[in-house]
Design an enzyme around this catalytic site. Structure first.
Site, short mmCIF file in Angstrom:
data_model
loop_
_atom_site.label_atom_id
_atom_site.label_comp_id
_atom_site.label_asym_id
_atom_site.label_seq_id
_atom_site.Cartn_x
_atom_site.Cartn_y
_atom_site.Cartn_z
N GLU A 98 -20.36 12.26 -7.14
CA GLU A 98 -19.83 10.99 -8.07
C GLU A 98 -18.25 11.19 -7.86
O GLU A 98 -17.33 12.55 -7.91
CB GLU A 98 -19.71 11.01 -9.21
CG GLU A 98 -19.81 10.35 -10.74
CD GLU A 98 -21.26 9.33 -10.45
OE1 GLU A 98 -21.88 9.55 -10.13
OE2 GLU A 98 -20.72 7.96 -10.46
N GLU A 120 -27.97 17.61 -14.65
CA GLU A 120 -26.94 17.52 -14.77
C GLU A 120 -26.33 16.58 -15.44
O GLU A 120 -27.09 15.42 -16.14
CB GLU A 120 -26.71 17.54 -13.46
CG GLU A 120 -27.15 18.77 -12.39
CD GLU A 120 -26.91 17.74 -11.08
OE1 GLU A 120 -25.68 17.20 -10.38
OE2 GLU A 120 -27.85 18.13 -10.46
N LYS A 172 -24.67 12.76 -15.99
CA LYS A 172 -24.54 11.75 -15.39
C LYS A 172 -23.21 11.24 -15.68
O LYS A 172 -22.78 10.94 -16.88
CB LYS A 172 -25.77 10.92 -15.83
CG LYS A 172 -25.60 9.33 -15.29
CD LYS A 172 -26.45 8.14 -15.29
CE LYS A 172 -26.70 7.11 -14.70
NZ LYS A 172 -25.73 6.74 -13.93
N ARG A 178 -20.93 6.43 -7.49
CA ARG A 178 -21.24 7.31 -6.34
C ARG A 178 -20.78 7.09 -4.68
O ARG A 178 -20.17 5.69 -4.73
CB ARG A 178 -22.72 6.78 -6.06
CG ARG A 178 -23.79 7.49 -5.22
CD ARG A 178 -24.73 8.56 -6.24
NE ARG A 178 -25.93 9.28 -5.35
CZ ARG A 178 -26.65 9.24 -5.24
NH1 ARG A 178 -27.47 8.05 -6.37
NH2 ARG A 178 -27.97 10.07 -4.80
N LYS A 200 -32.80 9.23 -14.71
CA LYS A 200 -30.90 8.75 -15.26
C LYS A 200 -31.51 8.80 -17.07
O LYS A 200 -32.69 7.48 -16.83
CB LYS A 200 -30.17 7.84 -15.18
CG LYS A 200 -31.09 5.90 -14.88
CD LYS A 200 -30.28 5.35 -14.03
CE LYS A 200 -30.87 4.13 -13.49
NZ LYS A 200 -29.94 3.47 -12.96
N ARG A 258 -21.98 3.21 -2.60
CA ARG A 258 -23.69 2.98 -2.90
C ARG A 258 -23.98 2.38 -2.11
O ARG A 258 -25.44 2.53 -1.87
CB ARG A 258 -23.53 2.74 -4.82
CG ARG A 258 -25.30 3.19 -4.80
CD ARG A 258 -25.00 3.08 -6.88
NE ARG A 258 -26.90 2.54 -7.27
CZ ARG A 258 -27.17 1.76 -7.08
NH1 ARG A 258 -26.48 0.15 -6.21
NH2 ARG A 258 -28.37 1.82 -8.06
#
Lengths: 535, 363
Positions: free
Chosen positions: A274, A227, A229, A234, A396, A249
């Site tokens: 997100e 996906e 980023k 977050r 990531k 987060r």
């Protein structure tokens, strides 16, 4: 223990830069303070308990009643901060024998005392305290401790002190209100782990590791999902019969700052996603989202100009059903069905990117240049949702940073281990000075990216090339070129140069390059993706 | 009876006593100087003749060698001496070892030039003695009612508590080499700290001199030769400037403390990067300044340096005439008197704007 003990903790926390030292101070607080004082103190530090019963004007009036107005004004002018001025100038009364109040007494009295009697009550407390105690009390009742202790840090300290896993603490934390009696009973072995039942608690997040080349080579496209980023923050959305929350987060409750999201959470589920500013379906750069962060509320204008949305990428609970043990593919299927069924406003699905090979995925990543995209997220198809940063499950894969050659302008000493090193660097680029010449304009500040050896070298260079001093800041000869890398460049009205860098760090020291050949501001402007200035 | 302003006057070189033919704490080299104490802003090198207490003269010799004065004349506390037409006496000021107030009498008029002073107890020097006078000349370093120095034992307890919290870390205490350093040592000894104390090189000469002059300091070790491991959990005394210096890197994860009256104001401590501020001062705080002035019974007070506006206002409220002398050079070169400027932020367009966006990891 009393406000005085809390004041000492507060003072140490304010002056202590290091995370480990802060943790040690908090552990000591938990170990040495009785209930409910330690819980109240903890809630005050993390701002889960906020009073704003006293306005600054009331505090000023109290001090004015006890001191000379000219001396109060001169003192305020010198100290700067009103609360601190009053704490310091408050004349101590001889013969005050009353002990300083307990935190619990302060909390209780503030609840029951009529407004008109508050000044007398507060003045009486101030008479029993020393200057640190007075400052702690004034900050407490005017609602502004600001000591840099996050809820996350406090929970890590509790975990370290008690030996219980931090994830367990995270998961029940928001279900038990201050002063957290049942939590302390559990941590000290007097009671079983409390059950928050339906309360909207925070579930610890699953985190990703940066992808390195060797991991990339071993990647089997069939077993992984990709996906984008997104460059937002977050969040975890949790809603149900017990209430609605938006968690950051670190497990901070940021619900109040995003009322439009909260209003859209008309469901019973826990979602991972997100938070972004989204205008007409397009994600705005991070600088836009920044206007919405660290706020207690958001007015209609802010909501209209910087509309928030959530891009969903995981479903942790569907109703009361815990989906976290399911493999990613199964959760993804449930998430897609869930979005289809509920279609909540201001939320959409984070798209999956199909790829047949690592090489193809690399091209996709390199092709992404939108400011709102940081790179790619890779998730293993068969992995459960596990708390924390477990290697080999989520990667990531950030796109390559941008780079610019800038001139070192100012340096500042760091904190803790770096307190004797000039480790924070402000650097600039050339631009026309309007008189036919060139001038340097500062464009950013970086305090990472270099090796220990480079840090030592830079520190020596700075000490030998200082041209001016402003407190902890040194101005240096405009002679050293640094290669600075960063994730994005965005327009900003808050900076002299008109541009702000996203996550700048020092890549290399360019002793080979004369300062006159460093980059110009226009080179950086070519990187700016959004031409619309924010703020 | 002549008013002291007719025979004692501020000049660019310092306070000049005309009928005595001498300057007090002159900022430039002069023929004849009377020096109140050994701090660099009061005791300058290069005078032809210097009169001071024996201790102050010894300190000047240790600090400036040949520059300490071509001829030196010691005068003990309480002994009277005639200089020109003036009778002069030195009386303890309680600031540092050897520090003195200069009591001057001329034709029945008396002025007291107090130099720097404090009223808190200090095991390293004789306590301040108030002397009644017509004009009291005072400092005003901490002349704001926000400056009230707590009992030093309480501040030492903070330092010792920090050592129990962080037993592995070296506690480095920034303190001025003359006076503050030795006072801290005696305070630590009084609090029961009998382990060796470690000294930065700049602190060693004066500690040795204090011991020679009869101030016992216990076991002192140099911090320069000791290895990092040996300094774990140790207390190191260093000049405040050294904390930010490369020297501090020899220390094990140092906790940086600074002992100074300025540490009372949080923002001052923070801009200096101090982790453990200790409010210990060798200057009079607001209450001590006012109490001392009242005890001298002086109808008129001259303020040499510091926050004269607040002090003169407070004196006027009780009918005491105040006068600011604005003497040049005093209050410099001494850590207690020189707070760092608040940090400038070169990058932001306007003061008070938020710092650069911090990196925010999202996954």
């Amino acid at each position: 223990m009393s406000v005085a003990a809390f004041a000492e903790l507060l003072e140490r926390l304010v002056f202590t830069p290091g995370r480990n030292a802060k943790l040690a101070l908090l552990r000591d607080w938990f170990a040495t303070q009785p209930d409910p004082e330690r819980g109240i103190g903890l809630a005050a530090l993390t701002e889960e308990l906020v009073f704003s019963v006293a306005k600054p004007a009331m505090i000023r009036d109290l001090a004015a009643g006890r001191t000379d107005p000219v001396l109060l004004a001169l003192s305020h002018d010198y100290v700067g901060d009103l609360a601190e001025t009053v704490a310091l100038i408050w004349p101590e009364r001889q013969g005050v024998n009353a002990p300083p109040p307990l935190l619990s007494e302060v909390v209780e009295a503030l609840e029951v005392t009529p407004k008109a009697e508050l000044p007398t009550l507060i003045a009486g407390w101030l008479d029993t305290l020393d200057s640190s105690g007075r400052l702690a009390l004034i900050k407490l009742i005017t609602g502004g401790l600001r000591v840099g202790v996050s809820g996350r840090l406090a929970r890590v300290a509790l975990a370290e002190w008690s030996g219980q896993p931090v994830e367990a603490l995270e998961e029940l934390w928001h279900g038990i209100p201050p002063p957290y009696g049942p939590i302390f009973d559990w941590l000290e072995g007097r009671a079983p782990m409390p059950d928050p039942r339906d309360a909207p608690v925070f579930r610890p997040l699953m985190l990703a590791h940066p992808l390195e080349d060797k991991d990339l080579a071993a990647l089997d496209p069939a077993a992984w999902r990709a996906e984008w980023k997104w460059d937002g923050i977050r969040v975890q959305l949790t809603a149900g019969p017990g209430g609605r929350r938006i968690w950051s987060r670190g497990g901070e409750d940021v619900s109040a700052a995003f009322p439009e999201i909260l209003a859209a959470m008309d469901f019973h589920a826990v979602l991972d996603g997100e938070l972004l500013v989204i205008r007409d379906g397009a994600v705005a750069p991070f600088a836009d989202l920044q206007q919405r962060l660290n706020r207690k509320t958001a007015g209609p204008k802010l909501q209209k100009d910087h509309p928030a949305g959530v891009r969903l990428y995981d479903l942790l609970f569907d109703g009361g059903e815990d989906l976290r043990p399911l493999p990613f593919d199964a959760r993804r299927a449930r998430l897609e069905a869930w979005v289809e069924r509920h279609a909540p406003p201001r939320m959409d699905l984070s798209a999956q990117i199909a790829f047949a090979s690592v090489a193809q995925l690399g091209e996709v990543r390199d092709g992404a240049r939108a400011a709102s995209i940081e790179g790619l997220m890779l998730k293993r198809a068969d992995s459960a949702y596990v708390a924390g940063r477990q290697k080999g499950l989520w990667w990531k894969w950030k796109r390559d940073p941008l780079s610019i050659d800038a001139v070192l302008m100012y340096a500042q000493r760091g904190h803790g281990k770096r307190s004797s090193f000039y480790s924070d660097y402000t650097f600039g680029l050339w631009r026309p000075d309007g008189e036919g010449g060139e001038e340097l304009v500062p464009i950013g500040k970086a305090y990472s990216g270099y090796t220990d050896e480079e840090l030592g070298w830079l520190d020596r260079w700075i000490r030998n090339h200082t041209t001016g001093r402003f407190g902890p800041v040194r101005e240096v000869e405009k002679a050293l070129v640094l290669e600075v890398i960063f994730d994005a460049a965005q327009l900003s009205g808050r900076h002299k140069s008109g541009v702000a860098l996203r996550f700048p760090r020092i890549a290399r020291i360019r002793t080979d390059k004369p300062a006159s050949e460093a980059d110009r501001l226009e080179n950086l402007m070519a990187y700016v993706e959004s031409r619309e200035a924010v703020d | 009876m002549p008013h002291p302003e007719t025979w004692l006057r501020p000049t660019p070189s310092g306070l000049f006593c005309e009928p005595g033919g001498f300057y007090i704490d002159p900022g430039r080299p002069v023929e004849r100087a009377v020096v109140t104490h050994g701090h660099a802003d009061h005791a300058r090198p290069g005078h032809a003749a210097v009169l001071a207490t024996p201790e102050t003269l010894a300190i000047m010799r240790a600090r400036m060698g040949q520059g300490a004065g071509a001829t030196q004349q010691p005068l003990r506390y309480g002994e009277a001496l005639r200089l020109g037409e003036v009778t002069l006496r030195l009386v303890p000021a309680g600031h540092v070892l050897g520090s003195a107030q200069v009591v001057l009498e001329w034709r029945g008029s008396r002025a007291v030039v107090s130099g720097d002073y404090k009223r808190q107890a200090d095991a390293t020097c004789a306590p301040f003695e108030p002397v009644t006078c017509d004009v009291f000349v005072t400092e005003a370093t901490f002349a704001l009612p926000v400056f009230r120095h707590p009992p030093p034992a309480q501040e030492i307890a903070k330092l010792l508590h920090s050592l129990t919290l962080f037993p592995e870390r070296t506690h480095v205490v920034g303190c001025y080499a003359l006076g503050k350093c030795q006072r801290l040592i005696t305070l630590l000894r009084a609090a029961g700290w009998d382990r060796p104390l470690h000294l930065h090189g700049a602190q060693q000469t004066l500690c040795r001199l204090y011991e020679e002059l009869g101030v016992p300091l216990g076991e002192l070790l140099p911090a320069t030769v000791a290895n990092k491991a040996a300094l774990k959990g140790a207390i190191v005394l260093a000049p405040p400037s050294a904390i930010a210096d490369r020297w501090a890197r020899r220390l094990a994860e140092p906790v940086t403390a600074v002992a100074s009256g300025w540490m009372r104001v949080r923002q001052r401590a923070r801009t200096r990067g101090v982790e453990l501020p200790l409010v210990i001062s060798d200057h009079a705080d607001w209450d001590e300044l006012n109490r001392t002035i009242d005890e001298t019974g002086a109808p008129e007070v001259w303020v040499t340096h510091g926050r004269d506006d607040a002090l003169i206002h407070a004196l006027a409220l009780r009918g005491i005439r105040g006068r600011a002398l604005h003497l040049i050079g005093l209050g410099e070169d001494e850590d207690d008197a020189l707070p760092a400027e608040p940090g400038a932020s070169p990058i932001l367009a306007e003061p008070g704007a938020a710092p650069l966006p911090a990196p925010e990891a999202t996954a």
